[in-house]
Motif scaffolding. Structure first.
Motif, PDB file in Angstrom:
ATOM      1  N   PHE A   4      20.234  12.962  39.864  1.00 45.50           N
ATOM      2  CA  PHE A   4      20.290  14.102  40.783  1.00 45.50           C
ATOM      3  C   PHE A   4      20.637  15.391  40.052  1.00 45.50           C
ATOM      4  O   PHE A   4      20.125  16.461  40.375  1.00 45.50           O
ATOM      5  CB  PHE A   4      21.290  13.838  41.912  1.00 45.50           C
ATOM      6  CG  PHE A   4      20.871  12.719  42.814  1.00 45.50           C
ATOM      7  CD1 PHE A   4      19.698  12.797  43.558  1.00 45.50           C
ATOM      8  CD2 PHE A   4      21.633  11.572  42.911  1.00 45.50           C
ATOM      9  CE1 PHE A   4      19.300  11.760  44.380  1.00 45.50           C
ATOM     10  CE2 PHE A   4      21.251  10.534  43.731  1.00 45.50           C
ATOM     11  CZ  PHE A   4      20.075  10.624  44.468  1.00 45.50           C
ATOM     12  N   VAL A   5      21.500  15.284  39.064  1.00 44.87           N
ATOM     13  CA  VAL A   5      21.859  16.463  38.266  1.00 44.87           C
ATOM     14  C   VAL A   5      20.632  16.977  37.520  1.00 44.87           C
ATOM     15  O   VAL A   5      20.344  18.177  37.525  1.00 44.87           O
ATOM     16  CB  VAL A   5      23.014  16.139  37.291  1.00 44.87           C
ATOM     17  CG1 VAL A   5      23.270  17.295  36.337  1.00 44.87           C
ATOM     18  CG2 VAL A   5      24.284  15.802  38.069  1.00 44.87           C
ATOM     19  N   ALA A   8      18.367  18.658  39.924  1.00 47.57           N
ATOM     20  CA  ALA A   8      18.892  19.977  40.306  1.00 47.57           C
ATOM     21  C   ALA A   8      18.613  20.996  39.211  1.00 47.57           C
ATOM     22  O   ALA A   8      18.194  22.130  39.488  1.00 47.57           O
ATOM     23  CB  ALA A   8      20.388  19.885  40.582  1.00 47.57           C
ATOM     24  N   TYR A   9      18.815  20.612  37.959  1.00 44.08           N
ATOM     25  CA  TYR A   9      18.514  21.525  36.847  1.00 44.08           C
ATOM     26  C   TYR A   9      17.030  21.887  36.840  1.00 44.08           C
ATOM     27  O   TYR A   9      16.661  23.039  36.634  1.00 44.08           O
ATOM     28  CB  TYR A   9      18.901  20.906  35.505  1.00 44.08           C
ATOM     29  CG  TYR A   9      20.388  20.860  35.234  1.00 44.08           C
ATOM     30  CD1 TYR A   9      21.247  21.838  35.720  1.00 44.08           C
ATOM     31  CD2 TYR A   9      20.941  19.846  34.475  1.00 44.08           C
ATOM     32  CE1 TYR A   9      22.605  21.791  35.459  1.00 44.08           C
ATOM     33  CE2 TYR A   9      22.301  19.794  34.202  1.00 44.08           C
ATOM     34  CZ  TYR A   9      23.124  20.767  34.694  1.00 44.08           C
ATOM     35  OH  TYR A   9      24.469  20.734  34.431  1.00 44.08           O
ATOM     36  N   VAL A  13      18.839  25.069  39.509  1.00 36.22           N
ATOM     37  CA  VAL A  13      20.283  25.165  39.720  1.00 36.22           C
ATOM     38  C   VAL A  13      20.969  25.176  38.356  1.00 36.22           C
ATOM     39  O   VAL A  13      20.592  24.410  37.468  1.00 36.22           O
ATOM     40  CB  VAL A  13      20.796  23.983  40.567  1.00 36.22           C
ATOM     41  CG1 VAL A  13      22.299  24.063  40.766  1.00 36.22           C
ATOM     42  CG2 VAL A  13      20.075  23.936  41.900  1.00 36.22           C
ATOM     43  N   LEU A  18      26.071  24.101  40.427  1.00 35.75           N
ATOM     44  CA  LEU A  18      26.057  22.671  40.711  1.00 35.75           C
ATOM     45  C   LEU A  18      27.472  22.121  40.858  1.00 35.75           C
ATOM     46  O   LEU A  18      27.774  21.394  41.810  1.00 35.75           O
ATOM     47  CB  LEU A  18      25.307  21.943  39.594  1.00 35.75           C
ATOM     48  CG  LEU A  18      24.963  20.486  39.803  1.00 35.75           C
ATOM     49  CD1 LEU A  18      24.141  20.272  41.058  1.00 35.75           C
ATOM     50  CD2 LEU A  18      24.194  19.962  38.591  1.00 35.75           C
ATOM     51  N   ARG A  22      29.246  20.722  44.180  1.00 38.82           N
ATOM     52  CA  ARG A  22      29.695  19.328  44.146  1.00 38.82           C
ATOM     53  C   ARG A  22      31.146  19.209  44.606  1.00 38.82           C
ATOM     54  O   ARG A  22      31.478  18.386  45.457  1.00 38.82           O
ATOM     55  CB  ARG A  22      29.556  18.782  42.727  1.00 38.82           C
ATOM     56  CG  ARG A  22      30.123  17.385  42.590  1.00 38.82           C
ATOM     57  CD  ARG A  22      30.108  16.925  41.145  1.00 38.82           C
ATOM     58  NE  ARG A  22      30.416  15.514  41.081  1.00 38.82           N
ATOM     59  CZ  ARG A  22      31.292  15.008  40.237  1.00 38.82           C
ATOM     60  NH1 ARG A  22      31.931  15.765  39.382  1.00 38.82           N
ATOM     61  NH2 ARG A  22      31.529  13.717  40.218  1.00 38.82           N
TER      62      ARG A  22
END
Length: 191
Positions: A4-5, A8-9, A13, A18, A22
């Motif tokens: 997910f990270v 997102a990047y 994001v 982020l 979070r």
């Protein structure tokens, strides 16, 4: 979480946004439980100082290093480095508390280090040195959070501690992001 990270990047994001999101979302989930269980009434000003220390140095530091490592190295390698934290827990305890690990613990750590070295030797050709250091830094920070948190939180509510650590980390990232201009609130939505 690493997948997910990375997504997102890829969606634009940045690290600060982020982490601010979070920790804010996690705090929003935990704080109602603190209120409903009456845990807040048992929190003193000294407690908040301990929570701030754990938030900045431990959990906030570990998350920052881990999420930054994910920008530079494969998720699998970042996870392997992060999950080396038990090695650093033992080292912290030996250095700061003069603990003496038993033979079983030493054997387990030796196997873990050998496995990590095998992975680093095989799959780190595409990894940057900074990414590897950040991955290891996440383990060091989390080990500090674990070791010092266990000592700082002996007589404190674990639920309240979690809530304050999350809230203070969220506030720190939102404040830093706002001051530095790195907090992105107008992210494009992709269908």
């Amino acid at each position: 979480m690493p997948v997910f990270v990375k997504l997102a990047y890829a969606g634009g994001v940045n690290l600060v946004t982020l982490l601010a999101a979070r920790f804010a979302l996690a705090a929003i989930v935990v704080w109602p439980a603190i209120f409903f269980t009456g845990q807040l009434s048992r929190v003193g000003i000294k407690d908040v100082g301990a929570y701030l220390l754990l938030s900045l140095v431990g959990y906030g530091g570990a998350s920052t290093c881990y999420f930054a490592a994910l920008q530079r190295i494969p998720a699998s390698l970042a996870a392997m480095l992060f999950y080396a934290y038990p090695l650093f827990v033992v080292l912290w305890e030996v250095l700061f508390y003069r603990a003496r690990p038993g033979a079983e613990k030493l054997a387990a750590l030796a196997l873990a280090v050998a496995g990590l070295l095998l992975v680093l030797g095989k799959g780190s050709g595409e990894a940057s040195a900074i990414g590897l250091l950040l991955g290891a830094g996440s383990a060091v920070c989390y080990a500090a959070y674990f070791v010092f948190g266990r000592r700082l939180l002996r007589q404190r509510s674990p639920l309240a501690a979690t809530g304050f650590v999350l809230l203070l980390a969220a506030a720190g990232f939102w404040l830093y992001g706002g001051i530095s201009g790195q907090l992105l609130l107008d992210l494009p939505v992709r269908a």
